[in-house]
Design an enzyme around this catalytic site. Structure first.
Site, PDB file in Angstrom:
ATOM      1  N   GLU A 279       0.817  -1.217   0.000  1.00 33.46           N
ATOM      2  CA  GLU A 279       0.000   0.000   0.000  1.00 33.46           C
ATOM      3  C   GLU A 279       0.847   1.262   0.000  1.00 33.46           C
ATOM      4  O   GLU A 279       0.404   2.308  -0.457  1.00 33.46           O
ATOM      5  CB  GLU A 279      -0.921   0.020   1.237  1.00 33.46           C
ATOM      6  CG  GLU A 279      -2.312  -0.481   0.934  1.00 33.46           C
ATOM      7  CD  GLU A 279      -3.309  -0.309   2.076  1.00 33.46           C
ATOM      8  OE1 GLU A 279      -4.371  -0.911   1.982  1.00 33.46           O
ATOM      9  OE2 GLU A 279      -3.033   0.417   3.058  1.00 33.46           O
ATOM     10  N   HIS A 300       8.676 -26.671  -1.176  1.00 34.23           N
ATOM     11  CA  HIS A 300       8.150 -27.813  -1.928  1.00 34.23           C
ATOM     12  C   HIS A 300       6.960 -27.422  -2.787  1.00 34.23           C
ATOM     13  O   HIS A 300       6.177 -28.258  -3.201  1.00 34.23           O
ATOM     14  CB  HIS A 300       7.802 -28.945  -0.956  1.00 34.23           C
ATOM     15  CG  HIS A 300       9.030 -29.471  -0.274  1.00 34.23           C
ATOM     16  ND1 HIS A 300       9.622 -30.669  -0.616  1.00 34.23           N
ATOM     17  CD2 HIS A 300       9.814 -28.912   0.682  1.00 34.23           C
ATOM     18  CE1 HIS A 300      10.708 -30.838   0.124  1.00 34.23           C
ATOM     19  NE2 HIS A 300      10.851 -29.785   0.914  1.00 34.23           N
ATOM     20  N   LYS A 414     -13.833  -0.352  -3.985  1.00 38.09           N
ATOM     21  CA  LYS A 414     -14.920  -0.003  -3.066  1.00 38.09           C
ATOM     22  C   LYS A 414     -16.044   0.673  -3.829  1.00 38.09           C
ATOM     23  O   LYS A 414     -17.214   0.372  -3.637  1.00 38.09           O
ATOM     24  CB  LYS A 414     -14.431   0.961  -1.980  1.00 38.09           C
ATOM     25  CG  LYS A 414     -13.546   0.352  -0.936  1.00 38.09           C
ATOM     26  CD  LYS A 414     -13.358   1.352   0.198  1.00 38.09           C
ATOM     27  CE  LYS A 414     -12.226   0.973   1.111  1.00 38.09           C
ATOM     28  NZ  LYS A 414     -11.847   2.048   2.015  1.00 38.09           N
TER      29      LYS A 414
HETATM   30  O1  PA5 Z   1      -3.814   1.186   5.788  1.00 37.69           O
HETATM   31  C1  PA5 Z   1      -4.959   1.577   5.619  1.00 37.69           C
HETATM   32  O2  PA5 Z   1      -5.267   2.767   5.760  1.00 37.69           O
HETATM   33  C2  PA5 Z   1      -6.084   0.605   5.266  1.00 37.69           C
HETATM   34  O3  PA5 Z   1      -5.629  -0.684   5.134  1.00 37.69           O
HETATM   35  C3  PA5 Z   1      -7.135   0.626   6.361  1.00 37.69           C
HETATM   36  O4  PA5 Z   1      -6.551   0.303   7.580  1.00 37.69           O
HETATM   37  C4  PA5 Z   1      -8.248  -0.349   6.030  1.00 37.69           C
HETATM   38  O5  PA5 Z   1      -8.803  -0.046   4.795  1.00 37.69           O
HETATM   39  C5  PA5 Z   1      -9.347  -0.280   7.104  1.00 37.69           C
HETATM   40  O6  PA5 Z   1      -9.831   1.011   7.207  1.00 37.69           O
HETATM   41  P1  PA5 Z   1     -10.699   1.482   8.413  1.00 37.69           P
HETATM   42  O7  PA5 Z   1      -9.904   1.387   9.661  1.00 37.69           O
HETATM   43  O8  PA5 Z   1     -11.068   2.886   8.095  1.00 37.69           O
HETATM   44  O9  PA5 Z   1     -11.921   0.584   8.469  1.00 37.69           O
END
Ligand code: PA5
Length: 440
Positions: A279, A300, A414
């Site tokens: 990310e 393996h 999303k």
């Molecule tokens: O790193 C990030 O920002 C994302 O992975 C969020 O943690 C994830 O999408 C969950 O988001 P939220 O805590 O708003 O539900």
């Protein structure tokens, strides 16, 4: 202190190339620590090892540990992986936790959800629902289901005791729900993004519920932060070195980094690492793809590809110096399995030689590799590792020229999902997507 060993990189990266990149690292490190880099409104993680709070968290965790038989943690991505990684890495393999720790909200599987709901006993349950935005669909749906299930058996006072919400300071549906129903609340500070939040209540509460020492975890991160801040050179700073190696290998055409471990408990730490690096760096058409392997198991299966497939990989091994237990391999008079040459050797020695043999073979097969070694499998060294990776990805992302602290790409799926599920705010997109599906 964790160690970084670069022995199997020699024929892939020269010292000249590393020296060449040092000024660039110096520059991005200054930008990061002066807080002038892209994404500088999300640098709260730099301070967490020094500012993390335990009061409140430890008391609630203790209450849960003494009253609950089951604990469900609801969250996804950064609101899930840090805690799960820590709990799975540090808990004994076969001893049942009390409370039993269960995870929900990290996917939309009806089968998993149904079975979990039928596995839990609301009378013995505490729930921690974690969402910074408070609007993420997967944990939202999970919480709606669990809340209803609990409300059907518990009065509102009891419900208020058993549900704990970890939320943003003031915005999002979860904050309003929690306030209205009187759920206890922990707050995620604005300037810490999900994947950097393991040392906030997001990670610390579930980790403490699992009976792990959150002060030690933070103390490891603090010592690592101090060390990395005080040693500003490639020679002394393992995060600088790791970031430099990744950047040089990327420039030389490597596209995939495989994080490989010889300890099964490491599996979810690798999942956490994949989110952190994927990310943070995978944007603007750039970035290494983070993947992971559990050895010997995957030697393996994936081993063939790593050894011999398309040469776009490099590998980072994670080793643990001192296992918790020693297991001597027994001798056997008959020796029908021909394994007597291993008699009296410790399994740790066998595991270590499996690692060495693998690192050498992969090197010879054209896979540059480096090794991070943790002195032991405990809270303190995991805290060091978390902070080391966070600092590394920040530097590595900045070298790459991306903002390591946002995640714009996560929104695309999303929005499609909202539209396809008929969200009223997405009517135009719903029509557009339906047309497209017809043509595919
Ligand atoms: O790193 C990030 O920002 C994302 O992975 C969020 O943690 C994830 O999408 C969950 O988001 P939220 O805590 O708003 O539900």
């Amino acid at each position: 202190m964790l160690k970084l060993d670069t022995g199997f990189l020699d024929s892939f990266i020269s010292s000249h190339e590393l020296n060449h990149i040092e000024p660039g690292l110096n520059e991005v490190f200054s930008q990061l620590t002066n807080r002038t880099c892209p994404g500088n409104d999300f640098l709260g993680w730099l301070d967490l090892p020094f500012t993390a709070e335990f009061d409140g968290i430890e008391e609630v965790a203790e209450e849960i540990r003494s009253h609950a038989e089951q604990f469900v943690m609801i969250g996804i991505g950064g609101s899930y992986l840090g805690a799960r990684a820590t709990i799975e890495f540090l808990s004994p393999y076969f001893k049942k936790n009390k409370p039993e720790i269960l995870y929900l909200g990290h996917h939309l599987s009806p089968d998993y959800t149904h079975e979990l709901i039928h596995h839990i006993d609301p009378a013995k349950l505490y729930v921690n629902v974690i969402s910074k935005s408070g609007t993420t669909t997967e944990p939202g749906v999970a919480f709606r289901l669990l809340e209803a299930q609990m409300a059907s058996q518990l009065d509102s006072k009891e419900l208020g005791k058993r549900i704990i919400a970890t939320t943003d300071k003031s915005s999002g549906a979860l904050v309003h729900n929690a306030k209205q129903k009187g759920y206890r609340r922990f707050v995620i500070q604005d300037d810490v993004g999900g994947r950097f939040s393991v040392l906030t209540p997001v990670g610390l509460l579930p980790i403490a519920v699992a009976g792990l020492d959150i002060r030690e975890l933070v103390s490891g991160a603090r010592d690592m932060a101090q060390y990395l801040n005080e040693h500003t050179s490639l020679e002394k700073n393992p995060a600088w070195l790791y970031a430099a190696i990744r950047f040089i290998l990327y420039q030389k055409g490597k596209r995939v980094e495989v994080l490989s471990s010889f300890e099964p408990a490491f599996h979810y730490v690798a999942e956490w690492w994949k989110q952190l690096f994927g990310e943070s760096e995978g944007k603007d058409g750039k970035g290494l793809f983070p993947s992971s392997a559990d050895f010997s198991t995957d030697l393996h299966s994936l081993g063939q590809y790593i050894q011999d497939g398309y040469r776009h990989l490099f590998e980072t091994f994670i080793m643990i110096d001192e296992p918790r237990h020693r297991v001597a391999i027994p001798g056997n008079e008959e020796n029908l399995d021909n394994l007597n040459y291993l008699a009296d050797k410790d399994m740790a020695e066998a595991n270590y030689q499996a690692f060495r043999g693998t690192a050498l073979a992969h090197h010879d097969g054209g896979v540059p590799n480096l090794t991070i070694t943790l002195p032991g499998r405990n809270e303190y060294y995991l805290g060091q590792l978390f902070y080391f990776f966070e600092m590394s990805v920040a530097l590595s992302g900045l070298l790459l020229g991306v903002n390591p602290f946002d995640q714009p790409g996560v929104e695309s799926y999303k929005q499609n999902m909202f539209a396809l599920l008929g969200h009223p705010d997405y009517a135009d997109r719903t029509r557009e997507l339906q047309k497209r599906f017809k043509t595919i």
